[in-house]
Each structure stands twice: as structure tokens, then as C-alpha cells.
Design an enzyme around this catalytic site. Structure first.
Site, PDB file in Angstrom:
ATOM      1  N   SER A 349       0.823  -1.209   0.000  1.00  0.00           N
ATOM      2  CA  SER A 349       0.000   0.000   0.000  1.00  0.00           C
ATOM      3  C   SER A 349       0.860   1.264   0.000  1.00  0.00           C
ATOM      4  CB  SER A 349      -0.958  -0.044   1.195  1.00  0.00           C
ATOM      5  OG  SER A 349      -1.905   0.997   1.122  1.00  0.00           O
ATOM      6  N   ASP A 424      -9.667  -4.838  -4.718  1.00  0.00           N
ATOM      7  CA  ASP A 424      -9.160  -3.746  -3.874  1.00  0.00           C
ATOM      8  C   ASP A 424     -10.200  -2.632  -3.742  1.00  0.00           C
ATOM      9  OD1 ASP A 424      -7.574  -1.609  -2.739  1.00  0.00           O
ATOM     10  OD2 ASP A 424      -5.821  -2.752  -3.380  1.00  0.00           O
ATOM     11  N   HIS A 501      22.568  -3.201 -27.016  1.00  0.00           N
ATOM     12  CA  HIS A 501      22.475  -1.807 -26.564  1.00  0.00           C
ATOM     13  C   HIS A 501      22.684  -1.627 -25.062  1.00  0.00           C
ATOM     14  CE1 HIS A 501      20.118  -2.047 -30.334  1.00  0.00           C
ATOM     15  NE2 HIS A 501      20.612  -0.847 -30.573  1.00  0.00           N
TER      16      HIS A 501
END
Length: 552
Positions: A349, A424, A501
Site C-alpha cells: 500500500s 481492492d 544496446h
């Protein structure tokens, strides 16, 4: 007389821990064993038993403390009521001040009686002697004896200072990300500053009164008082069953941070070489918080409490949070002996703020796991406040309570795992059933758009949103099957780009790719960075659901 004075001024003693055996993980049968009469009796015997005089006087002082806290929080309403009734006059204030002085004198007498009760108790005398020796001598043997007691943490000696490492002794403090300044002419800037002064004063008052207490309810004294028995039981479990070691850290702002460390190195658990630093929620404490998830999974674990929570001092504002987290990370590296690439940050949280700050500040840290976290506080603050307060709320958050997790997360180069709760009810901006309003989605999109901007174009974002909208594992698989996501091909493309890269983000992979390839990569990367957990916000994450982030 010196010992009697020490007893009067000494801390409250809560518990004398049982003799600790070797550190071990809690077993499945432990819960049943703890429920047995013998276990309950042993647990009760481990509490410090004050004598009658100390017990009753301590109850009086505790009641006075609670009443004072209630009067403190209700004082604005009380002053307004007294003013309306005409009681705030000199003729009525003076007698009240005499009454208050009398009450303070009586409470001082009660404190002296409590000290006498402690003075007649050999158990407390032994404890206060060890405490005084730890402050005066501070040898490892004395500190080991002191660790056998649980008492008011304000009297615990400091174990680690933030400037203990010589290379950091000249630091001027910890920096936070600030919003970019708005450029105006000097005249306009001065006029705007004058016009905005009342709003800035209002924002400061809101943030430092009920604002921070709504954001961090765990810092409210009355809530801590109600949770005290549970916190004491949680500490006892960590110390007696898990071999926990408590320590006090001094942050650069002078706050004292309460920590608990469980060492799994050298045990049969292969994960024990990794340290998981746990960052709790806005009403969470390491004694009863998310710390148990990696602990039960076999990792070494370091838990800590926010400033103003339980044994930690201070006020939980963003700067103090960052200062505390810095001391915790320094403690883990320079005192506990863990290398940064052996440290994992796990946050639940609102703990995502300190975890992302630490990941941004210490980029060599191994991995970051964010459970039920969000990208930005403003949308969640607007959700719970009146619409007419929109401007004030936005300004207050940005200036004083700016938990910009998404921005900080994009400054970290290492592996990241986001755990999204599908039910949630806290970090959704509409209703829990609307999974697309979960701010964890925005956190994922910000991370992927920063790291893979060519893949996460308009079409890539649409693909990931379609996958995020899936409400079950079967629907997730169906979305990936519909667009024929080939994991082996995606892995080979990403590895080839990295070899050519380098690993530093952002990557331009997908720039010269067909739309079908970019769609596959977008869905593949979303699956690797986000894990769904079918539960509400406060449901503890089971240890078998805890895993380290995906690495290429």
C-alpha cells in the site's frame, strides 16, 4: 535514592521474553501448540507482573494519558464551545488554571507512588540496572541482556546512527523529487505569491492537522493504544519464535526508528541469503504487518515502523519517511552486512512511497515488489474529499503530502513486480468491482511506457488495458491467445536488444517492428511485471504468492 529516582523516571516494562532457542521458521503445527493450556500459561508467565502499587498507579496514569489525548484532538471544538458560552474570560480561566495545576501535582504524586512500587519489585530493579548499564557501558553482553525485555522504546539506546558511515557524515539531508517550478516574471511572481498566500496557509494547516492523520492513521495515539496488546504479542512472536533482534536507528532529522531483524543466513532455507526490507501500510506495524509474508517464505527480513508509529518517533510526512528509509537501508548494508544486490524491497500500500524512494536512491538494490500500491496520491485523495475541495486537496498533496510513487519508480532500473488486488476497495477511484479504476494499473502503465516507449505506443497501451480488464486468469490467457503471444520469441527479441544496446532504460526496442510484434511484446511485458491476487486491500499476501520479480 538514586535507584528510587530511576524507578520513578524509568520506562514502563511490558514483558520479559522467554529464553530464545535457535532461529527457526514457524511450522504448521505451531498454531495448535500455541493454543494449548501449557502454551497459554507460558506466554502469560512471560509478561512482567507489577505489584499492586505499581499496577494501580500505572492504570491511573494511563487513563490520564488517554483523556489528555482525547482532549487534544477535540480541543478546537471545545474552545469554540467555551467561547460561545462566554467561559473564556479571566475570571473563569484563572480558577481553571489552578485546578489544572492541582491535577498535575496529583499525577506527579501518582508517578512517585508507581516508582515506589517498582523499587520494591526485584524484577524491575534488575531490569533498570541492565538498562542503565546499557546506556553507560553498552557492551554486546549488556545489550544482549537488555534484548530480553520489552519496554517503552523511548528508553532503548541507539544502535545505529545515519552518519555512522564516514562517507555520509557530511550529508546535508535526504532529497525528494520536487515538481518542476513554474517560470514567471518577477513582478507577476510576487503578485501571484501574495494572492496564493492564504491558500498556502490553508494547505499547510490541512496537511499538518487532519490531513496527515487521515493519510497515516497509525500515527494516532488512541489507535496505537487500542492495538498495544496485539503489537506486544506480535513482538513476542518475532523475538521468541523467529529469533528477531530489535534495534533503534537514528535518522538524519533526529527521529528514532524502531526496527526488527530476522536473520535466516546460515539456515537450511536457500532464500535466507536474501534480505527483504518491508515497508508497511498507513496503519501497519512490523509487529502485525506484511513482514510475515517474506518471513514465512524463508527470507531474512528487516521490518521498521513509520515515524510516529509505535516505537518510532516523529511525524510521518514524506521527508521524514525518506529520512527513516535511508537509515534503514544504511543499517542493512553497513551493520547487518548485506550487499545491495542481496536486498529486496517489499512494500504494501502506502509503503510503496518509501520503497520506490529507496529503489531510486539506491539503484544497485536487487529487486522491488509493490503490493497493492498506487502511482499518485492525488486521485485517491480526491476520491474521499468533497468535490468543492478539489483545488485545496490537490495543492495540499502536491506541496506537503506528495507521494509520487510512479515518478520515483521510473527512476529505478532494476526488476519490478507489481501485485494487484482484484477486489481492492482502497486504491480504486470508483468501486472495488471496477478493476480498471485500480491505480495499480496506472503504476504499471507508467513503468512500461517509461522503459519501453516504442512498444507502449497508443496500440500497446490499448492492448495492456484490454489485458488488465480481464477479471480472471482464464480471461487473461484468452487475451494473450487471441493475439498469439509467443513467449520464446519475445524473450529472444529482448535479449538480443539488451546484448546490443545494454541494460539501461529506456529502450527503443520495437521501433522497427511490425504492429503484431509490438502487441506481443506489450502483453508479454505486462504479464511479467504484474501479478494478480484475488483479494481485498487488507488481506495478507500468502507466502506462497510472494515471489521475486522477473529478470530477463
Amino acid at each position: 535514592m538514586a535507584k528510587l529516582l530511576s524507578c520513578v523516571l524509568g520506562p514502563r516494562l511490558y514483558r520479559v521474553y522467554r529464553e530464545r532457542g535457535p532461529a527457526r521458521l514457524p511450522q504448521d503445527g505451531d498454531e495448535a501448540a500455541e493454543g494449548s493450556p501449557a502454551s497459554r500459561e507460558s506466554s502469560w508467565d512471560s509478561y512482567y507482573q507489577p505489584r499492586s502499587l505499581e499496577k494501580h498507579s500505572d492504570s491511573i496514569l494511563a487513563l490520564a494519558s488517554v483523556l489528555w489525548s482525547i482532549s487534544y484532538y477535540t480541543s478546537p471544538l471545545a474552545f469554540f464551545y467555551l467561547y460561545r458560552k462566554g467561559y473564556l474570560t479571566m475570571s473563569k480561566v484563572v480558577p481553571f488554571s489552578h485546578y489544572a495545576a492541582t491535577m498535575l501535582f496529583l499525577l506527579a504524586g501518582v508517578a512517585c507512588l508507581r516508582g515506589i512500587g517498582r523499587w520494591t519489585n526485584p524484577q524491575y530493579i534488575q531490569f533498570i540496572t541492565i538498562l542503565e548499564d546499557s546506556h553507560r557501558i553498552g557492551t554486546p553482553e549488556i545489550k544482549k541482556k537488555l534484548a530480553s525485555y520489552n519496554f517503552d522504546f523511548r528508553s532503548w539506546p541507539v544502535d545505529f546512527r545515519w552518519d555512522e558511515v564516514s562517507s555520509r557524515s557530511d550529508s546535508r539531508g535526504i532529497s525528494l523529487l520536487q515538481p518542476p517550478p513554474k517560470h514567471r516574471s518577477t513582478a507577476n511572481g510576487f503578485l501571484n505569491a501574495v494572492k496564493k498566500l492564504p491558500c498556502q496557509i490553508a494547505s499547510y494547516i490541512v496537511a499538518h492537522t487532519f490531513g496527515r492523520r487521515m493519510l497515516y492513521p497509525g500515527s494516532v495515539y488512541l489507535l496505537q493504544k487500542a492495538l498495544m496488546p496485539m503489537l506486544l504479542q506480535g513482538q513476542a512472536r518475532l523475538v521468541e519464535e523467529c529469533g528477531g533482534k530489535r534495534a533503534k536507528l537514528l535518522a538524519c532529522d533526529g527521529n528514532e526508528i524502531d526496527t526488527m531483524f530476522m536473520d535466516r543466513r546460515g539456515t537450511s532455507e536457500p532464500q535466507g541469503a536474501k534480505l527483504v526490507i518491508c515497508c508497511e501500510g498507513n496503519a501497519g506495524f512490523y509487529e502485525v504487518g506484511c513482514l510475515s509474508t517474506p518471513l514465512d517464505a524463508g527470507y531474512s527480513v528487516l521490518g521498521w515502523n513509520h515515524p510516529g508509529f509505535a516505537g518510532s518517533t516523529g511525524i510521518p510526512l514524506p521527508q521524514a519517511e525518506a529520512n527513516a528509509m535511508d537509515a534503514v537501508v544504511q543499517f542493512a548494508i553497513h551493520r547487518l552486512g548485506f550487499q545491495p544486490d542481496d536486498i529486496v524491497l517489499y512494500a504494501w500500500s502506502i509503503g510503496g512511497f518509501t520503497a520506490t524512494w529507496a529503489a531510486m536512491t539506491y539503484p544497485e538494490i536487487s529487486a522491488l515488489v509493490l503490493d497493492a500500491s498506487f502511482d499518485d496520491l492525488v486521485p485517491l485523495a480526491l476520491k474521499v474529499m468533497p468535490e468543492s475541495w478539489r483545488g485545496l486537496v490537490t495543492r495540499t498533496v502536491r506541496q506537503h503530502l506528495n507521494l509520487n510513487n510512479g515518478e520515483q519508480l521510473c527512476r529505478y532500473q532494476g526488476p519490478v513486480l507489481l501485485v494487484r488486488r482484484t477486489k481492492d476497495e482502497i486504491i480504486t477511484t470508483t468501486v472495488p468491482e471496477d478493476i480498471m479504476s485500480n491505480r495499480g494499473n496506472d503504476l504499471l502503465l507508467k513503468l512500461l511506457q517509461h522503459r519501453y516507449p516504442k512498444v507502449m505506443g497508443e496500440e500497446g497501451v490499448r492492448m495492456v488495458r484490454e489485458w488488465l480488464e480481464a477479471s480472471s486468469p482464464m480471461e487473461e490467457v484468452a487475451v494473450c491467445s487471441r493475439y498469439e503471444v509467443e513467449d520464446d520469441w519475445c524473450m529472444s527479441v529482448l535479449r538480443s536488444y539488451r546484448d546490443q544496446h545494454g541494460p539501461d532504460f529506456p529502450w527503443s526496442v520495437g521501433d522497427d517492428m511490425m504492429p503484431e510484434g509490438r502487441r506481443q511484446l506489450a502483453l508479454f511485458l505486462a504479464r511479467k511485471h504484474l501479478q494478480n491476487f484475488e483479494a481485498t486491500h487488507c488481506t495478507p499476501l500468502p507466502h506462497h504468492n510472494f515471489r521475486l520479480p522477473w529478470r530477463l
